[in-house]
Design an enzyme around this catalytic site. Structure first.
Site: not given
Lengths: 1074, 356
Positions: B49, B223, B225, B251, B255, B296, B335, B337
């Site tokens: 990320s 991920g 961006g 995450c 989105q 975001f 997250h 994890e």
């Protein structure tokens, strides 16, 4: 979401400050009271510690200056009928008392609900066996220990576990009666002592050398959990966390380690069922992820106070709210005011806590530190590198050290031993070793301190060595100078490294360094503690200074509307919570009068470092350098030095030289009072008598002077607060021995020898003056004769046994002095009185230790008055005075000898008490009983052992002995006392001294068998046998937890009080009912 | 004094910060972001990320415990979150040249040098963080003395998901049930969390049409961006929603699932970049501390009628997860994890597995 049935709450305080239980509970209690107040709940507080902030107007609705014991608490419950009780905010004292009240059914009987963590959960954590069982249920590893009730069983258990083992007493504060044993002999000695304090003793395998890590965990009744802070001990396992240097957050744990222990902590708190706050202490293997839970404290603790200050998260406040039934999601982060209280603070700085010891004040004490706590206070340094915080912290502890290096330290003998067997000086042994070229690996081998810390310390040594290569300030490269400041070097340290032995004018040199670095733009910046590491905007007034940064977080207005109040620094013997009370009250008045209140202090155990008590808090050093840095930034209207004890007071002359506006009495007057010669000359001018004294530099001169005034004499160095290195010498041998020591303490300072007046009364004048005229005053009287330090003495106010003539003359002398020194603000004068013959012994132009006591007994806030004076506001003389009071206040001292292995529990001119209480009664006997019980005495039930000293002291105690006999007490007495009592028709059983081992019965055995419940042992003369005999008995009394009296006047007053006033006749009245 | 090369961090608005280089000595550029975590630099540096980003750690002391060995276990990295460093550089106040930890096999500096990643310290990271917070993340470059200057680089113009995603289908673990894991830049701990629960993981590239293979559940990874760059994945998720098998996302996954459901994404005023983000499960008193790293958020107001928020951020009220009212689709913005960060929400993996 809160429990609406709770309208009135009882909070138990922690009583007098003692080793292991200090000012942190004033902070937590004050926070809890604030939380209750916010909810509109009526609060009732029981705490005999009159010097605390929590026992002040505006904190609790009802305050009882009574012992925190089940007996007194039940009486208050019966009277006040509270709906709920808070047990977690008054340390082990409150917790133990609460558990007893619960067990005996008293809470149930009166329908009092325990708020927060249920008592069963408390018991599950307090009883080792239950605790281990409880954690076994969730497969969490504990240090397995064998609970034993006898020495024999302990021996068997230790044999099975294999030495070294650790011994702990259950239900004890701060590791009382705990320790490591390498062999059977040590085991037997320790277990016997531990069994005296607790019916159960635990023997367990030692994990010396493991890391020690702690988590502060919070849980609400909806099972939501957070860990507010984790901390790592610099010293590995084996040293009590209260004795260890501690950093937050942890530094050597990886993410995996950190969250592994965090997860376990949450698992534990859930299983135990805490509602509120607890801490979880771990031993953590430095070579794997293996761990053991050391303990869980189901209450607010010293660590939680530290964590609150380290993170800005008010644990006590939040815990109190959770006790009322709130969820964490209902509460806001009190720093940001917008984000949730359900979060875990992110630090963008590092804090370092360092304990403050005062072992030098005790005769015979062992200097090794270990699993039992001996420190009396602590400091917290904030910065952005480890080097910076350790150096700041070492200056803050205030024992003459300038940081990690640059100290005028003699080489420690047996360096390896000093590294291996930790004492209060070990950190300096590390400095010495690094200078001598020891490698980090070698030091790690000897100390087991994690190498990360040692590498950082090595960085400091490297910089010091580089500085040494220059002998000219201008020649030092800018980058090196900056690096030194980033590593926490003070201007003085830099000067010392450059000039070394040639540093003859340190004051001038450090100012040169200051100028030089200012020229180069090397300046500290102010950073905020905002709990979220700048992720969100926050309006916070909690600040520190660092050289690791380039931008100030604060936009200074330079409007000259600030008043800076200098706090009192680390709690130590001679300066503790009373000066915090003074500081807080000064801040409150400053704020009330419309000024911006600014605090500088670095003691995490205080209320003055609570960021909502002032408009701006600088959690930073009180050194000249740092105070000047802050004043440069703050540009205040003025600075108050007179409410924080001796530390700020000592800065007066130097700050004045920099044209700082010191509010109140001028620096010149302060110097005239502090400088013995100037002060004495002034008294002579005014025709005020003082004990004869002389400042002398040679033995011949001293002997000549003593020929004039005769023994005993008082011998001391100048500029002291609590009589450090001060001693009374009764004969030539003592004088010679002591002077050798004193000369070592301060070579360049001459010795002051004064005439010592025996059997004189000591009287205190606490007052506030404006422009040289006294506005308010309080005269109080010591119960003991002069010779017991005023900080250890039992004081009554108003005085009960002073001649009117004496009082009048004291007032007159005080007026003269106030006028001569043009005092504006608080001051204190100590007098000696013998047959109306009055002598002045000391004068301090600052608030004294007894200000909160007299303010609260008289119900006139002397600090509020003094602050108004210093702000230049008009003040009216209060109309009432001490003659109007129809009650008496007694201030008694709390000693912590039980924690100081080997220390002789005898009182002298050097202060030894760690805390105090103040109780009010209808007469002085009643007040004295309350006060003596509050400091841990029990009223004896059956038998007293007496050794009553000289003929005069024996006579003084005769009435008391009569009363004891009349009330059916068995009196045991040693030879002389026995004969004296028999001659006077008082039955007594003779016992023998340790120096008469063949005779029976032995005094010491009597104590071991618990056949007496009070020991009166008055040292008679100062011969070696007498001292050793007396010492053994006094020490045995302390180690076996038997109340001990060593002063004839106090013993007599106390015996008279408890034989004439039965406990159940003692009135239960709150402060406002007097 | 220790020898070091001067390194300057230059932000696109012209603000400069001078520091000292301790990593690889070459200039670099990227998007400058911060994180307030106090531990976990090996995990963050290898977290995909952070692709294209320069990471500023607000905790001032970096490198204390060195770096654990590069080792694989069950086809994934044992201690890292991917097989190499994704950050373009790391910035701190103070660097610990000497580290101490039993697991470490080298220092952070050594690792950075091996992976050709610059590191600088001696920066007022609090000042820098406040600047980034107020101006949003911005582009920046690090120029090291004696090294060539570089141009600013905006990773958001690139399809970063495409860049960090796996190239081919990979298989992890074993079990009766099969979970398709769409790799938008997956952290290895997501794989570990799934395989530890006894399922077979089929890890597919971000734009792979997984609807062609049989599966029991779909997992969409985190991920880097802008989520708008991964429209192809959104289309595939829509197809999966029609298939109806359980879907979970983390995450970026949250989105993308939201977009597939029809909701809108917007840029936050203050991004969430820390280990201490509080979230509340909607309609309950259950609260959790979570690890987050995103700028975001899903706009709650734009969620279609058959969807609802699953978690809400307790600080700013923004969306932290969504779920379908009737179907087994849910996702989390944070997250679960962890790695790095708190593990309090790992139970979401159990909830997902139980749906299969």
């Amino acid at each position: 979401m809160r429990n609406e049935n709770i309208k009135k709450v009882l909070l138990l305080g922690s009583g007098a400050l003692k080793i292991g239980e200090a000012g942190e509970f004033d902070y937590s209690g004050s926070q809890a009271l604030k939380a209750m107040k916010e909810e509109g709940i009526t609060t009732v507080l029981i705490n005999p510690n009159i010097a605390t902030v929590q026992t002040s107007d505006g904190f609790a609705d009802k305050i009882y200056f009574l012992p925190v014991t089940p007996y007194f608490v039940e009486k208050v419950i019966r009277k006040e009928k509270p709906d709920g009780i808070l047990l977690a905010f008054g340390g082990q004292t409150a917790l133990n008392c609460g558990v007893e009240l619960y067990r005996s059914g008293i809470l149930e009987k009166y329908g009092v609900e325990v708020l927060g963590t249920p008592v069963q959960a408390i018991m599950d954590t307090e009883d080792r066996e239950l605790f281990v069982k409880k954690l076994d249920e969730i497969e969490v590893k504990t240090i397995k220990s064998e609970a034993v009730n006898s020495i024999h069983d302990a021996r068997v258990a230790a044999e099975a576990l294999g030495y070294p083992v650790i011994v702990r007493a259950a239900y004890a504060l701060g590791g009382l009666g705990s320790g490591f044993c390498d062999n059977e002999e040590e085991l037997v000695a320790l277990v016997e002592k531990a069994l005296a304090f607790s019916p159960q003793v635990l023997v367990e395998k030692s994990l010396k050398g493991w890391k020690e890590v702690e988590y502060e965990v919070v849980r609400d009744r909806f099972d939501n959990c957070i860990t507010v802070c984790n901390m790592e001990n610099f010293d590995p396992l084996g040293i009590h966390t209260g004795e260890s240097i501690v950093v937050a957050p942890s530094q050597t744990l990886s993410n995996e380690d950190y969250h592994w222990l965090r997860k376990l902590a949450i698992k534990i708190i859930r299983h135990i069922g805490i509602v509120g706050e607890c801490n979880v202490q771990y031993a953590f293997d430095p070579t794997s992820m293996d761990y053991r839970v050391i303990e869980v404290n189901a209450r607010l603790s010293r660590s939680s106070a530290l964590a609150s200050k380290a993170t800005g998260y008010p644990l006590a406040f939040v815990a109190a709210k959770l006790g009322l039934g709130y969820g964490l999601f209902d509460l806001k982060n009190s720093v940001t005011k917008e984000t949730s209280a359900f979060f875990e603070p992110a630090l963008d700085y590092i804090v370092c806590k360092i304990p403050r010891w005062d072992l030098g004040k005790f005769h015979g004490v062992r200097r090794e530190i270990g699993s039992s706590m001996k420190s009396v206070g602590e400091v917290m340094a904030i910065g952005r590198t480890f080097e910076e915080v350790i150096q700041k912290g070492l200056r803050m502890i205030g024992q003459g050290m300038h940081g990690f290096v640059g100290n005028n330290q003699r080489d420690l003998p047996e360096l390896e031993h000093a590294l291996k067997e930790p004492t209060d000086k070990r950190i300096f042994a590390i400095a010495q070793a690094l200078f001598k070229g020891y490698t980090v690996d070698r030091i790690h081998e000897l100390t087991k301190i994690d190498k990360w810390f040692l590498y950082k310390l090595q960085n400091i040594i490297n910089t010091a060595s580089e500085l040494r290569e220059f002998n000219d300030l201008e020649a030092i490269p800018e980058a090196l100078l900056r690096q030194a400041k980033e590593q926490g070097f003070s201007d003085f340290q830099i000067a010392r490294e450059i000039y070394q032995e040639n540093l003859t004018e340190p004051e001038k040199a450090l100012l040169q360094v200051r100028d030089r670095r200012k020229q180069l733009g090397i300046l500290p910046v102010v950073k905020q503690i905002d709990t979220l590491a700048a992720e969100y905007p926050a309006q916070t007034n909690y600040l520190y200074l660092t050289y690791n940064g380039r931008e100030n977080d604060v936009q200074y207005l330079h409007d000259h509307r600030s008043i800076v109040v200098l706090g009192s620094g680390a709690y130590r013997i001679g300066s503790s919570v009373e000066f915090d009370w003074c500081s807080v009250n000064a801040l409150l008045t400053v704020k009330k009068e419309g000024w911006r209140s600014v605090m500088i202090n670095y003691n995490p155990e205080t209320v003055s470092t609570d960021y909502d008590i002032c408009d701006r808090l600088y959690f930073d050093e009180l050194t000249f350098e740092r105070v000047m840095d802050i004043l440069d930034l703050e540009q205040p209207h003025g600075t108050i030095l007179s409410v924080g004890g001796q530390i700020p007071n000592n800065l007066a002359t130097r700050l004045d030289a920099q044209n700082i506006n010191i509010l109140g009495t001028t620096a010149r007057s302060i110097d005239n009072a502090e400088d013995r010669n100037k002060f004495s000359a002034m008294l002579d001018r005014l025709g005020i008598d003082q004990p004869r004294w002389r400042e002398l530099t040679s033995m011949d001169d001293i002997n000549e002077f003593i020929d004039e005034v005769g023994f005993p004499v008082l011998v001391r160095p100048s500029y002291v607060l609590s009589g450090a290195a001060m001693n009374v010498c009764h004969n030539q041998e003592q004088l010679t021995r002591f002077l050798r020591l004193a000369a070592n303490v301060s070579k360049q300072h001459p010795v002051v020898v004064s005439q010592f007046i025996s059997s004189a009364k000591e009287i205190e004048m606490d007052a506030v003056a404006q422009n040289g005229e006294i506005v308010a005053y309080a005269i109080s009287e010591h119960i003991e004769y002069a010779g017991v330090h005023s900080g250890d003495a039992t004081i009554q106010f108003p005085p009960q046994k002073l001649y009117v003539e004496t009082m009048r003359r004291i007032r007159k002398i005080s007026r003269q002095i106030a006028k001569a020194l043009e005092i504006s603000g608080p001051f204190n004068i100590q007098f000696l009185a013998k047959n109306n013959d009055i002598k002045v012994i000391e004068c301090n132009l600052r608030a004294s230790r007894s200000f909160p006591f007299v303010s609260k007994v008289l119900k006139i806030n002397f600090i509020d008055l003094a602050t108004r004076v210093m702000l230049g506001l008009p003040v009216e003389k209060p109309s009432k005075n001490a003659f109007d009071l129809d009650y008496v206040g007694i201030k008694a001292s709390q000693f912590s000898f039980s924690r100081l292995q080997g220390a002789d529990p005898v009182l002298g001119v050097d202060m030894a008490s760690t805390g105090e209480v103040g109780c009010i009664g209808t007469d002085s006997a009643e007040a004295l009983i309350k006060a003596m019980v509050s400091v841990g005495n029990r009223i004896p039930a059956k038998a007293v052992l007496m050794s009553t000293g000289t003929a005069k002291q024996k006579a003084d105690l005769l009435d008391a002995a009569h009363e004891l006999a009349n009330r059916g007490y068995t009196i045991y007495a040693t030879g002389g006392t026995h004969a004296y009592l028999n001659d006077n028709g008082i039955p007594a059983i003779r016992v023998y001294w340790p120096s008469q081992p063949d005779m029976q019965p032995q005094a010491i055995e009597l104590l071991h068998d618990h056949k007496v419940d009070m020991v009166v042992n008055i040292p008679k003369n100062f011969s070696t046998t007498e001292l050793t005999n007396g010492y053994k008995i006094r020490r045995a009394a302390i180690d076996l937890n038997i109340p001990l009296m060593t002063n004839a006047r106090l013993a007599s007053a106390y015996i008279d009080a408890f034989t004439t006033h039965p406990l159940d006749e003692i009135e239960i009245k709150s402060w406002d009912e007097y | 004094m220790r020898q070091f090369k001067r390194a300057v961090l230059i932000l696109e608005d012209g603000t400069t910060f001078e520091g000292k280089s301790f990593g690889y000595e070459a200039s670099t550029s990227g998007e400058v972001v911060f994180n307030t975590a106090m531990t976990g630099y090996p995990e963050s540096l290898t977290d995909p990320s952070y692709e294209g980003q320069i990471l500023v750690t607000t905790y001032p002391i970096l490198g204390n415990y060195g770096v654990p060995p590069r080792r694989e276990r069950d086809d994934v990295s044992e201690y890292y979150e991917s097989d190499h460093i994704h950050c373009r550089a790391i910035v701190a106040q103070d660097y610990s040249y000497d580290h101490s930890h039993w697991q470490a096999d080298r220092s952070l500096a050594q690792w950075l040098k091996e992976e050709k990643i610059p590191g600088i310290y001696g920066i007022d990271t609090r000042q820098l963080t406040k600047h980034l917070r107020e101006h949003g993340s911005m582009l920046g470059k690090i120029v090291i003395d004696g090294c060539d200057d570089v141009d600013f680089y905006d990773p958001n113009r690139e399809n970063l998901v495409g860049k960090v995603s796996c190239r081919e289908v990979e298989y992890h673990g074993a079990g009766e049930k099969t979970v398709v894991l769409v790799d938008c830049g997956v952290k290895h701990n997501i794989i570990r969390c799934l395989t530890r629960r006894g399922v077979k993981v089929v890890r597919v590239p971000w734009n792979y049409d997984f609807t062609t293979i049989p599966y029991d559940g779909l997992f969409i990874s985190n991920g880097p961006g802008n989520p708008d760059m991964a429209e192809e994945t959104v289309g595939l998720i829509r197809k999966a929603m029609e298939i109806g098998k359980p879907i979970c996302g983390i995450c970026m996954g949250n989105q993308l699932l939201s977009k597939a459901a029809g909701a809108k994404i917007y840029k936050l005023k203050y991004g969430h970049r820390s280990h201490n983000q509080p979230v509340r499960r909607v309609g309950s008193n259950q609260c959790f501390i979570t690890s987050q790293n995103h700028g975001f958020a899903v706009d709650n107001e734009t969620l279609p009628a058959d969807w609802e928020p699953l978690f809400i951020n307790m600080n700013d009220g923004t969306n932290e997860g969504i779920r379908h009212k009737t179907k087994p689709f849910f996702s989390a913005q944070f997250h679960p994890e962890a790695s790095s960060g708190p593990k309090d929400t790992e139970f979401l993996f159990d909830e997902f597995i139980n749906l299969l």
